[in-house]
Scaffold this motif. Sequence first.
Motif, PDB file in Angstrom:
ATOM      1  N   HIS A  21      -2.426 -10.230 -11.132  1.00 41.39           N
ATOM      2  CA  HIS A  21      -0.859 -10.610 -10.143  1.00 41.39           C
ATOM      3  C   HIS A  21      -0.685 -11.842  -9.567  1.00 41.39           C
ATOM      4  CE1 HIS A  21       2.312  -9.084  -7.720  1.00 41.39           C
ATOM      5  NE2 HIS A  21       1.829  -9.741  -6.825  1.00 41.39           N
ATOM      6  N   ALA A  22      -1.597 -12.301  -9.486  1.00 39.96           N
ATOM      7  CA  ALA A  22      -1.563 -13.715  -8.778  1.00 39.96           C
ATOM      8  C   ALA A  22      -0.985 -14.708  -9.977  1.00 39.96           C
ATOM      9  CB  ALA A  22      -3.030 -14.267  -8.279  1.00 39.96           C
ATOM     10  N   TRP A  32      -2.668  -6.516  -0.865  1.00 41.87           N
ATOM     11  CA  TRP A  32      -3.042  -7.745  -1.246  1.00 41.87           C
ATOM     12  C   TRP A  32      -2.144  -8.050  -2.296  1.00 41.87           C
ATOM     13  CZ3 TRP A  32      -5.515 -11.142   1.055  1.00 41.87           C
ATOM     14  CH2 TRP A  32      -6.841 -10.907   1.887  1.00 41.87           C
ATOM     15  N   CYS A  33      -1.595  -7.090  -3.092  1.00 39.04           N
ATOM     16  CA  CYS A  33      -0.585  -7.663  -4.280  1.00 39.04           C
ATOM     17  C   CYS A  33       0.776  -8.204  -3.479  1.00 39.04           C
ATOM     18  CB  CYS A  33      -0.265  -6.511  -5.123  1.00 39.04           C
ATOM     19  SG  CYS A  33      -1.366  -6.354  -6.422  1.00 39.04           S
ATOM     20  N   VAL A  90       0.843  -9.280  -0.267  1.00 38.69           N
ATOM     21  CA  VAL A  90       0.727 -10.632   0.438  1.00 38.69           C
ATOM     22  C   VAL A  90       0.473 -11.911  -0.702  1.00 38.69           C
ATOM     23  CG1 VAL A  90      -1.127 -11.850   1.421  1.00 38.69           C
ATOM     24  CG2 VAL A  90      -0.714  -9.510   2.226  1.00 38.69           C
ATOM     25  N   ILE A  91       0.117 -11.646  -1.957  1.00 41.18           N
ATOM     26  CA  ILE A  91       0.069 -12.603  -2.889  1.00 41.18           C
ATOM     27  C   ILE A  91       1.685 -13.006  -3.341  1.00 41.18           C
ATOM     28  CG2 ILE A  91      -0.250 -12.908  -5.413  1.00 41.18           C
ATOM     29  CD1 ILE A  91      -3.168 -11.390  -4.735  1.00 41.18           C
ATOM     30  N   SER A  92       2.536 -11.735  -3.415  1.00 41.24           N
ATOM     31  CA  SER A  92       3.701 -12.076  -3.728  1.00 41.24           C
ATOM     32  C   SER A  92       4.404 -12.922  -2.681  1.00 41.24           C
ATOM     33  CB  SER A  92       4.609 -10.759  -3.748  1.00 41.24           C
ATOM     34  OG  SER A  92       3.900 -10.173  -4.862  1.00 41.24           O
ATOM     35  N   GLU A  93       4.170 -12.607  -1.401  1.00 36.37           N
ATOM     36  CA  GLU A  93       4.714 -13.221  -0.255  1.00 36.37           C
ATOM     37  C   GLU A  93       4.229 -14.896  -0.203  1.00 36.37           C
ATOM     38  OE1 GLU A  93       4.701  -9.411   3.030  1.00 36.37           O
ATOM     39  OE2 GLU A  93       4.642 -11.533   3.870  1.00 36.37           O
ATOM     40  N   LEU A  94       2.968 -15.075  -0.674  1.00 32.00           N
ATOM     41  CA  LEU A  94       2.596 -16.371  -0.756  1.00 32.00           C
ATOM     42  C   LEU A  94       3.361 -17.132  -1.638  1.00 32.00           C
ATOM     43  CD1 LEU A  94      -1.419 -15.885  -0.609  1.00 32.00           C
ATOM     44  CD2 LEU A  94       0.076 -17.694   0.844  1.00 32.00           C
ATOM     45  N   ALA A  95       3.561 -16.550  -2.844  1.00 32.92           N
ATOM     46  CA  ALA A  95       4.600 -17.284  -3.998  1.00 32.92           C
ATOM     47  C   ALA A  95       5.713 -17.493  -3.366  1.00 32.92           C
ATOM     48  CB  ALA A  95       4.431 -16.239  -4.884  1.00 32.92           C
ATOM     49  N   MET A  96       6.516 -16.535  -2.733  1.00 29.47           N
ATOM     50  CA  MET A  96       7.935 -16.488  -2.269  1.00 29.47           C
ATOM     51  C   MET A  96       7.582 -17.842  -1.157  1.00 29.47           C
ATOM     52  SD  MET A  96       9.744 -14.506  -3.668  1.00 29.47           S
ATOM     53  CE  MET A  96      11.261 -14.335  -2.899  1.00 29.47           C
ATOM     54  N   LEU A  97       6.523 -18.044  -0.365  1.00 25.81           N
ATOM     55  CA  LEU A  97       6.508 -19.183   0.415  1.00 25.81           C
ATOM     56  C   LEU A  97       6.483 -20.311  -0.102  1.00 25.81           C
ATOM     57  CD1 LEU A  97       6.096 -19.666   3.728  1.00 25.81           C
ATOM     58  CD2 LEU A  97       3.659 -18.798   3.309  1.00 25.81           C
ATOM     59  N   GLY A  98       5.769 -20.433  -1.195  1.00 28.80           N
ATOM     60  CA  GLY A  98       5.822 -21.799  -2.123  1.00 28.80           C
ATOM     61  C   GLY A  98       4.543 -22.395  -2.227  1.00 28.80           C
ATOM     62  N   ALA A  99       3.484 -21.376  -1.809  1.00 23.16           N
ATOM     63  CA  ALA A  99       2.036 -21.865  -1.997  1.00 23.16           C
ATOM     64  C   ALA A  99       1.697 -22.149  -3.470  1.00 23.16           C
ATOM     65  CB  ALA A  99       1.337 -20.975  -1.196  1.00 23.16           C
ATOM     66  N   LEU A 100       0.763 -22.777  -3.888  1.00 19.37           N
ATOM     67  CA  LEU A 100       0.652 -23.209  -5.392  1.00 19.37           C
ATOM     68  C   LEU A 100      -0.854 -22.468  -5.968  1.00 19.37           C
ATOM     69  CD1 LEU A 100       1.877 -26.723  -5.356  1.00 19.37           C
ATOM     70  CD2 LEU A 100       2.964 -24.909  -5.971  1.00 19.37           C
ATOM     71  N   GLN A 101      -1.886 -22.383  -5.003  1.00 20.02           N
ATOM     72  CA  GLN A 101      -2.994 -21.999  -5.336  1.00 20.02           C
ATOM     73  C   GLN A 101      -3.461 -20.795  -4.471  1.00 20.02           C
ATOM     74  OE1 GLN A 101      -5.555 -25.320  -4.474  1.00 20.02           O
ATOM     75  NE2 GLN A 101      -4.672 -26.673  -5.899  1.00 20.02           N
ATOM     76  N   VAL A 102      -4.248 -19.930  -5.047  1.00 26.87           N
ATOM     77  CA  VAL A 102      -5.144 -18.797  -4.312  1.00 26.87           C
ATOM     78  C   VAL A 102      -6.489 -18.866  -4.565  1.00 26.87           C
ATOM     79  CG1 VAL A 102      -3.165 -17.314  -3.799  1.00 26.87           C
ATOM     80  CG2 VAL A 102      -4.392 -17.084  -5.925  1.00 26.87           C
ATOM     81  N   VAL A 148     -15.698  -2.220   5.109  1.00 22.55           N
ATOM     82  CA  VAL A 148     -15.050  -1.911   3.884  1.00 22.55           C
ATOM     83  C   VAL A 148     -13.821  -1.119   4.295  1.00 22.55           C
ATOM     84  CG1 VAL A 148     -16.390   0.033   3.488  1.00 22.55           C
ATOM     85  CG2 VAL A 148     -15.234  -0.929   1.644  1.00 22.55           C
ATOM     86  N   GLN A 149     -13.763  -0.068   5.561  1.00 23.12           N
ATOM     87  CA  GLN A 149     -12.688   0.755   5.675  1.00 23.12           C
ATOM     88  C   GLN A 149     -11.613  -0.069   6.015  1.00 23.12           C
ATOM     89  OE1 GLN A 149     -15.893   0.922   6.871  1.00 23.12           O
ATOM     90  NE2 GLN A 149     -16.490   2.850   6.504  1.00 23.12           N
ATOM     91  N   ALA A 150     -11.702  -1.298   6.623  1.00 28.84           N
ATOM     92  CA  ALA A 150     -10.772  -2.104   7.158  1.00 28.84           C
ATOM     93  C   ALA A 150      -9.871  -2.780   6.215  1.00 28.84           C
ATOM     94  CB  ALA A 150     -11.103  -2.804   8.242  1.00 28.84           C
ATOM     95  N   GLU A 151     -10.371  -3.284   5.109  1.00 30.17           N
ATOM     96  CA  GLU A 151     -10.083  -3.805   4.207  1.00 30.17           C
ATOM     97  C   GLU A 151      -8.597  -3.625   3.664  1.00 30.17           C
ATOM     98  OE1 GLU A 151     -12.943  -4.413   0.847  1.00 30.17           O
ATOM     99  OE2 GLU A 151     -14.417  -5.016   2.085  1.00 30.17           O
ATOM    100  N   LEU A 152      -7.922  -4.500   3.382  1.00 30.77           N
ATOM    101  CA  LEU A 152      -6.540  -4.348   2.725  1.00 30.77           C
ATOM    102  C   LEU A 152      -6.901  -3.771   1.323  1.00 30.77           C
ATOM    103  CD1 LEU A 152      -4.738  -7.719   3.113  1.00 30.77           C
ATOM    104  CD2 LEU A 152      -4.697  -5.978   4.657  1.00 30.77           C
ATOM    105  N   THR A 153      -5.546  -2.759   1.251  1.00 36.71           N
ATOM    106  CA  THR A 153      -5.893  -2.042  -0.263  1.00 36.71           C
ATOM    107  C   THR A 153      -5.179  -3.034  -1.306  1.00 36.71           C
ATOM    108  OG1 THR A 153      -3.277  -1.523   0.030  1.00 36.71           O
ATOM    109  CG2 THR A 153      -5.081   0.108   0.805  1.00 36.71           C
TER     110      THR A 153
END
Length: 387
Positions: free
Chosen positions: A97-98, A63-64, A66-78, A54-59
């Motif tokens: 946020h997604a 995550w927000c 990363v989700i924004s970066e995925l949207a900028m990259l053009g992905a459609l689904q999470v 748990v200590q290693a998990e993204l905050t």
Amino acid sequence: VSGGVPDLAPEQLPLPVRPVSPSVEPPLAALLELTHRCPLQCPYCSNPLEMDRVQAELTTEEWCRVISELAMLGALQVHFSGGEPTVRQDLVDLVRHAREVGFYTNLITSGAAITRPRFLALIDAGLDHVQLSFQDAEPNSAVRISHVPNIQEKKLAFAGWVRESGTPLTVNAVIHRQNIDHIDAMIDLAVKLHANRLEVAHVQYYGWALANRAALMPSRAQLEFVTERVMDARERYRGKLVIDYVVPDYYAHQPKACMGGWGRQFLNITPSGKVLPCHAAETIPGMTFPSVREQPLADIWAHAEAFQRFRGTDWMPEPCRGCDQREIDWGGCRCQALAITGDAAAADPACAKSSWHAAMQEIAATASDASSQTDFRYRRMAAAPKH
Ligand code: FES
């Protein structure tokens, strides 16, 4: 679906990136493994044997971003996955946020760690779809496989909330030697729950499932029995229930296009932020997987060695290189080639043209014959078997 990014806090903004290579299409979807924590201990879990703490998990902020970066990259689904994604207290914020950045959102869950108010908050945040797994239709067997008391009651209650909310529901039934006789009851369960879709998926042998192969592998006769029952149900429920069917590679003659081809359509992000071309990629020795903590996602997708290694067809050996199916199956599954042949670059042994094909079928026959072996090595964080 828009890839635009609404008003964001500075820490949620995407990192600057090199332009994505014009020869690399954007991913269609990303599997976000929010956590490896899970109340269930299924012996076929696709998580790695050594899981992130748990200590290693993204905050939440990471995550927000990363989700924004995925949207900028053009992905459609999470796809929000785990472990059990609902144990993350910030799941509602991540789904919201997604949706704000334009994603179609799917929750992959056991349904065992969430209350009704929290589920309704997810719907309120814009959750589009739920995929609910079942260990068995028979409650005692479901308890034994998941190692959680009263698991079936929890899942049935959760499925009721999903239907009440009008959210599309996919039931995921994982099939193996120790529940295969209940296939008809599992199909009936999906009908009773008014699922839109049922995925009957034979266990695929990576991670924990590979460690439990002798306790899980069905015989060829059992496989044929399930296939016939699924085909029959498809006819009976045509127009009411869509049934997807995933057969075990060990009995196949043609490889599947694993993940739609390496680095072509999907990526996985682990709880600690490593970006993988597939959930089992970390089993491949000598590969390093970049982290979203250190590198922009678009850079990783387009340029990282881990994504380039088996992308397209240039890496292929014979018989794949000269095969007319090479742009259909994209060489099959690299992790399976590694698990059976010891070489991740070898032809997938699920293919009848592989020199390892007969050996793989022999392994399946031997494993399925071990009918005296029924004990599971349960998925536990502290009890990862040595390998
Ligand atoms: Fe890794 Fe198939 S699971 S390529």
